[in-house]
Design a protein around this motif. Structure first.
Motif, mmCIF file in Angstrom:
data_model
loop_
_atom_site.group_PDB
_atom_site.id
_atom_site.type_symbol
_atom_site.label_atom_id
_atom_site.label_comp_id
_atom_site.label_asym_id
_atom_site.label_seq_id
_atom_site.Cartn_x
_atom_site.Cartn_y
_atom_site.Cartn_z
ATOM 1 N N VAL A 53 0.832 -1.216 0.000
ATOM 2 C CA VAL A 53 0.000 0.000 0.000
ATOM 3 C C VAL A 53 0.865 1.264 0.000
ATOM 4 O O VAL A 53 0.358 2.359 0.256
ATOM 5 C CB VAL A 53 -0.940 0.015 1.230
ATOM 6 N N TRP A 54 2.143 1.128 -0.294
ATOM 7 C CA TRP A 54 3.080 2.244 -0.210
ATOM 8 C C TRP A 54 2.637 3.420 -1.072
ATOM 9 O O TRP A 54 2.726 4.580 -0.676
ATOM 10 C CB TRP A 54 4.478 1.797 -0.608
ATOM 11 N N ASN A 55 2.166 3.131 -2.271
ATOM 12 C CA ASN A 55 1.750 4.189 -3.198
ATOM 13 C C ASN A 55 0.248 4.447 -3.162
ATOM 14 O O ASN A 55 -0.332 4.972 -4.111
ATOM 15 C CB ASN A 55 2.186 3.836 -4.618
ATOM 16 N N GLY A 56 -0.394 4.075 -2.085
ATOM 17 C CA GLY A 56 -1.822 4.320 -1.931
ATOM 18 C C GLY A 56 -2.620 3.037 -2.032
ATOM 19 O O GLY A 56 -2.113 1.990 -2.420
ATOM 20 N N GLY A 57 -3.875 3.157 -1.693
ATOM 21 C CA GLY A 57 -4.743 1.987 -1.739
ATOM 22 C C GLY A 57 -5.098 1.511 -0.350
ATOM 23 O O GLY A 57 -4.298 1.606 0.583
ATOM 24 N N THR A 58 -6.301 1.002 -0.230
ATOM 25 C CA THR A 58 -6.805 0.467 1.037
ATOM 26 C C THR A 58 -7.460 -0.876 0.761
ATOM 27 O O THR A 58 -8.186 -1.014 -0.232
ATOM 28 C CB THR A 58 -7.828 1.425 1.670
ATOM 29 N N ALA A 59 -7.172 -1.856 1.595
ATOM 30 C CA ALA A 59 -7.738 -3.203 1.403
ATOM 31 C C ALA A 59 -8.359 -3.670 2.713
ATOM 32 O O ALA A 59 -7.868 -3.364 3.799
ATOM 33 C CB ALA A 59 -6.667 -4.179 0.947
ATOM 34 N N ALA A 60 -9.447 -4.412 2.597
ATOM 35 C CA ALA A 60 -10.144 -4.946 3.772
ATOM 36 C C ALA A 60 -10.202 -6.458 3.695
ATOM 37 O O ALA A 60 -10.334 -7.038 2.615
ATOM 38 C CB ALA A 60 -11.558 -4.372 3.854
ATOM 39 N N VAL A 61 -10.092 -7.102 4.856
ATOM 40 C CA VAL A 61 -10.163 -8.561 4.957
ATOM 41 C C VAL A 61 -11.331 -8.900 5.876
ATOM 42 O O VAL A 61 -11.346 -8.491 7.048
ATOM 43 C CB VAL A 61 -8.855 -9.148 5.518
ATOM 44 N N ASN A 62 -12.306 -9.651 5.354
ATOM 45 C CA ASN A 62 -13.464 -10.053 6.144
ATOM 46 C C ASN A 62 -13.183 -11.401 6.814
ATOM 47 O O ASN A 62 -13.037 -12.413 6.139
ATOM 48 C CB ASN A 62 -14.703 -10.168 5.241
ATOM 49 N N ILE A 63 -13.094 -11.399 8.128
ATOM 50 C CA ILE A 63 -12.781 -12.616 8.868
ATOM 51 C C ILE A 63 -13.988 -13.562 8.859
ATOM 52 O O ILE A 63 -15.108 -13.158 9.167
ATOM 53 C CB ILE A 63 -12.383 -12.283 10.322
ATOM 54 N N GLY A 64 -13.734 -14.805 8.479
ATOM 55 C CA GLY A 64 -14.791 -15.808 8.471
ATOM 56 C C GLY A 64 -15.764 -15.681 7.322
ATOM 57 O O GLY A 64 -16.779 -16.381 7.291
ATOM 58 N N GLY A 65 -15.500 -14.780 6.377
ATOM 59 C CA GLY A 65 -16.373 -14.627 5.232
ATOM 60 C C GLY A 65 -17.661 -13.873 5.508
ATOM 61 O O GLY A 65 -18.554 -13.838 4.654
ATOM 62 N N TRP A 66 -17.762 -13.274 6.703
ATOM 63 C CA TRP A 66 -18.973 -12.510 7.028
ATOM 64 C C TRP A 66 -18.978 -11.204 6.244
ATOM 65 O O TRP A 66 -17.981 -10.489 6.191
ATOM 66 C CB TRP A 66 -19.025 -12.209 8.520
ATOM 67 N N VAL A 67 -20.111 -10.870 5.670
ATOM 68 C CA VAL A 67 -20.224 -9.656 4.863
ATOM 69 C C VAL A 67 -20.355 -8.441 5.781
ATOM 70 O O VAL A 67 -21.163 -8.460 6.711
ATOM 71 C CB VAL A 67 -21.454 -9.735 3.929
#
Length: 529
Positions: A53-67
């Motif tokens: 993510v050094w040059n930008g960007g945001t990522a999310a990880v959903n634990i257990g596949g819950w929406v």
């Protein structure tokens, strides 16, 4: 492969290490190897996350596949990943230092069987707090690290440590209860605790309800971050713990509180509705903290007060609600974690070599140990903001942002920041002059080792040697502090991008809720972004 999907390992690996070290409770050498190896692996993973993510960007990880917003979500952006890397690098250095101290002391001050599992649990709690995408998981992160810190603070079971531990536990429990009540109130008002979802839902509340929730969270985080007047507990609690424990507490625990303040202020309560009170708090934190430091003769207590004082700089950057101010605050948080931890580790070496951390009993250390003098001098000047160190660059960024804001209160903060920096220089210069520069015979209560006279009980001079592992880990952390200066350009670039993304909010909200999520407009009452 999406590297952000590996983010849960930043929490899982330290917990796994804690379990393994507990299993190896009777095998101290294997226990040390496991804890250092797994923490090193965690640091490597977090460096990869930062690079992604050094040059930008945001990522999310959903634990257990819950929406979202129903499940636990971990969010990786530039700010969280930078904090992960800096905190784990500092934690690794302190762990190596503590291991060296334990081997040198026969593990009397930091029992291996207790220390290593608890320390790794602390690291897991810190990582969880930095990655958390919902308020309750943030609360869980705080509780994990606080529970571990209760054990670490009272290692050895001495009277002063137990008394300080009781104060620390009571204050921590109060702040945690306030935080939990605030979470319940937020959920009752909005029906969610997912921070991305809250960024949308809170905008629909009436101003009175939103202000109440805002103040509740600020007070809870303010206690944890040790901002004035909620900082009374820190100078009496931290100095009593073993040197490596004090160092990691000073470097990390208050910064997790600052991180929570930054994240909630920018994401949940954007605008400037409470900027004026925050600026007043920042000014008082800086000035009262550094005045307390000037009154101290014990180096650990002095550094504890400077720790409180310099939290004010970070709150100042946050309160400006501008990209320049927030970027300087992000940079300053990374700088302060490294430098403050370095100084507490050096103080542990001073106490070991000179027999005390009181400047009334210390003198001539520059002649006795030139390397120790250098290890103190470099981070001390960095803390004071002497050019060209990172402390100067971070404070310069805050001053420029304050002048750019142009309000009378911002100018008062600029003046207070400069005054605090000068008084910090005076405080560390007094330590240098008394502990390192003056002659040993000039000390008020000199130790026999400083005078190079025979110790009464043995008839020989008891020279206290510094274990190489402790010196090496401290040197590594001092070098890291210098590296923040060398690479200040790229780090400020990341801080600028991180600040812009946090104030914009769209990348965070859409990473968690999906590209179709709408970002509510900001309602500013003046002094814009």
């Amino acid at each position: 492969m999406n590297l952000a999907s590996l983010a849960p390992l930043a929490v899982v690996l330290p917990i796994l290490g804690a379990a393994l070290t507990f299993v190896l409770i009777r095998h101290s050498r294997a226990q040390r190897a496991v804890s250092i190896s797994l923490l090193s692996l965690t640091l490597l993973l977090e460096c990869l996350l930062l690079a992604s993510v050094w040059n930008g960007g945001t990522a999310a990880v959903n634990i257990g596949g819950w929406v979202p917003p129903w499940g636990i979500v971990l969010v990786v952006d530039q700010f969280s990943s930078l904090m992960l890397v800096v905190s784990s690098a500092v934690s690794l250095a302190v762990l190596v230092y503590a291991t060296g101290q334990g081997m040198a002391d026969g593990d009397q001050d930091a029992p291996v069987s207790i220390f290593h599992p608890t320390y790794l649990i602390l690291v897991a709690g810190v990582s969880n707090a930095f990655l958390s995408g919902d308020l309750f998981n943030l609360y869980v992160g705080f509780e994990i690290l606080l529970t571990a810190s209760y054990v670490l603070m009272t290692l050895g079971g001495t009277g002063p440590r137990i008394r300080a531990g009781v104060t620390y536990v009571v204050v921590s429990v109060v702040s945690s209860v306030l935080f939990l009540i605030a979470i319940a109130m937020v959920y009752g008002a909005t029906g969610t605790i997912n921070m991305a979802d809250l960024a949308i839902q809170l905008s629909e509340l009436d101003q009175g309800t939103k202000t109440l929730l805002h103040v509740m969270l600020l007070v809870a985080f303010g206690i944890k971050a040790a901002v004035f007047p909620l900082s009374f507990w820190l100078p009496d609690s931290y100095p009593t713990a073993p040197a490596p424990v004090t160092a990691v507490f000073a470097g990390l625990l208050t910064k997790v509180g600052v991180y929570a303040m930054v994240r909630t202020e920018t994401l949940l309560f954007p605008g400037d509705s409470l900027n004026t009170p925050l600026m007043v708090v920042a000014l008082l934190t800086m000035v009262v903290g550094i005045l307390g430091a000037l009154a101290q003769s014990d180096i650990k207590r002095l550094l504890s007060f400077t720790l409180v004082s310099h939290i004010g700089y970070m709150v100042f950057g946050l309160a400006m609600s501008s990209v320049a101010g927030l970027a300087a605050a992000v940079f300053y948080v990374a700088h302060h974690i490294t430098i403050q931890t370095s100084l507490f580790l050096v103080t542990g070496l001073i106490e070991r070599r000179g027999g005390s951390s009181s400047v009334d009993r210390l003198a001539g250390l520059a002649k006795l140990s030139p390397l120790l003098a250098l290890l103190f001098f470099v981070p001390a000047m960095n803390l004071a903001g002497i050019p060209p160190f990172s402390g100067f660059l971070g404070k310069l960024g805050l001053i420029q942002a304050g002048i750019g804001l142009g309000t009378p209160l911002a100018y008062a903060l600029v003046i207070g920041g400069v005054l605090t920096s000068l008084l910090t220089l005076l405080a560390v210069a007094r330590v240098w002059n008394r502990a390192f520069w003056r002659k040993a015979e000039d000390a008020e209560h000199p130790d026999p080792v400083l005078l190079a006279v025979p110790a009464p009980e043995s008839g020989t001079t008891a020279v206290r040697l510094l274990p190489r592992t402790m010196v090496g880990s401290t040197l590594g952390l001092v070098v890291l502090g210098v590296a923040l200066t060398v690479f200040a350009g790229p780090l400020f670039q990341v801080a600028d991008q991180s600040a812009a993304a946090m104030l914009d909010r769209s990348a965070y909200i859409q990473a968690v809720l999906g590209d179709g999520a709408s970002v509510p407009a900001l309602a500013l009452s003046g002094g814009g972004k």
